[in-house]
Write an enzyme that holds these catalytic residues in place. Structure first.
Site, short mmCIF file in Angstrom:
data_model
loop_
_atom_site.label_atom_id
_atom_site.label_comp_id
_atom_site.label_asym_id
_atom_site.label_seq_id
_atom_site.Cartn_x
_atom_site.Cartn_y
_atom_site.Cartn_z
N ASN A 58 1.10 -18.12 2.82
CA ASN A 58 0.50 -18.70 1.67
C ASN A 58 0.23 -20.21 1.81
O ASN A 58 -0.39 -20.81 1.10
CB ASN A 58 1.04 -18.16 0.37
CG ASN A 58 0.80 -16.87 -0.03
OD1 ASN A 58 -0.30 -16.38 -0.29
ND2 ASN A 58 1.63 -16.17 0.12
N ASP A 70 3.98 -10.20 7.05
CA ASP A 70 4.91 -11.32 7.41
C ASP A 70 6.49 -10.39 7.21
O ASP A 70 7.26 -10.37 8.39
CB ASP A 70 4.88 -12.25 6.93
CG ASP A 70 5.28 -12.21 5.49
OD1 ASP A 70 4.82 -10.91 4.74
OD2 ASP A 70 5.51 -12.90 4.74
N ARG A 71 6.44 -9.56 6.33
CA ARG A 71 8.01 -9.03 6.30
C ARG A 71 7.98 -7.85 7.10
O ARG A 71 9.24 -7.44 7.80
CB ARG A 71 8.05 -8.49 4.64
CG ARG A 71 7.92 -9.64 3.86
CD ARG A 71 8.01 -9.17 2.41
NE ARG A 71 9.40 -8.90 2.03
CZ ARG A 71 9.55 -8.56 0.60
NH1 ARG A 71 8.42 -8.43 -0.36
NH2 ARG A 71 10.79 -8.43 0.30
N GLY A 83 4.18 -6.85 2.83
CA GLY A 83 3.68 -7.90 3.42
C GLY A 83 3.75 -7.72 5.06
O GLY A 83 4.56 -7.42 5.67
#
Length: 261
Positions: free
Chosen positions: A9, A110-111, A108
């Site tokens: 983000n 990224d996670r 997400g």
């Protein structure tokens, strides 16, 4: 060579991998209006500075939590590298790990990449990944690499920004570790810094304690994200700090397809 792109983000991170080793990495502020041409002007100069030839890049993989940024990055891969970008979590790229939560589709990218990377460096162990970004996330990764859930808390900069915006007389300050361990500030700026820094240390300690108690087994704590280094001085918090955990996760995700980066 593989170009891995992780769009958060706040920042977009780029890394070039040769034989699964990161040979260069950069970051730029996330802007979903940035065109493929603008990305390439920026990226081409950085590749040259590192002595890299963009003609050697023959694969691109992207992870993004900003959907509107994806199209221009896919166009970047197609127009300037002559390849179709792989997108983490979309066919033909499956995660290769179990997402054992109620809404796996909402995890997400990224996670999930962090979970893959954490499993690669600490296989067979219970893991807790703390990622310091726009949000501060705590993720439980099982011994087999399964993503088992976690916590989402406001990020450090987000909390500070909210404080400054809501209180007209408070100044903007830079995030850094306080000069001393005293928690009694003598100036407005020092009091704000103490509140943000030691407040976050307290939050990290408290949430880690609760998560470890619930897991009930020894846990390896891995920190990542741009602000992880801010808390690295608190050596008791983390077992290891891995700034490139997400980008490395993208590299591992690419390699899981049986292709050597």
């Amino acid at each position: 060579m593989l170009l891995a792109i992780d769009v958060g983000n706040t920042n977009a991170k780029f890394a070039v991998f040769r034989d699964s080793i990161a040979v260069a990495r950069w970051r730029i502020a996330t802007d979903d209006r940035r065109t493929a041409d603008e990305y390439m002007v920026w990226l081409d100069q950085l590749l040259r500075l590192e002595g890299l030839d963009r003609a050697e890049i023959d694969a691109v993989i992207i992870s993004t939590v900003v959907p509107r940024a994806l199209h221009n990055l896919q166009l970047l891969a197609d127009k300037y590298f002559g390849v179709e970008a792989l997108v983490a979590g979309r066919e033909p790229v499956s995660w290769g790990i179990a997402l054992k939560v109620d809404e796996p589709q909402a995890v997400g990218a990224d996670r999930a990449c962090n979970a893959i990377s954490a499993q690669a460096i600490e296989p067979g162990k219970e893991k807790l990944v703390i990622s310091f970004g726009t949000a501060t996330t705590f993720d439980h990764i099982g011994p087999d690499g399964a993503y088992l859930g976690g916590i989402i808390a406001p990020g450090v900069n987000l909390s500070l920004e909210a404080l400054v915006n809501a209180a007209a007389k408070l100044p903007r300050i830079a995030i850094e570790a306080p000069a001393s361990n005293s928690v009694i500030g003598r100036t407005t700026e020092s009091q704000m810094l103490i509140g943000v820094y030691w407040g976050y240390v307290g939050m990290i300690e408290g949430l880690m304690h609760r998560m470890k108690a619930e897991i009930g087994k020894p846990v390896t704590v891995i920190a990542t994200g741009g602000l992880a280094i801010l808390f690295q001085e608190q050596a008791h918090l983390f077992d290891r700090v891995e700034p490139d955990l997400t980008l490395n996760g993208l590299m591992h995700l690419y390699n899981q397809r049986g292709i050597s980066a």
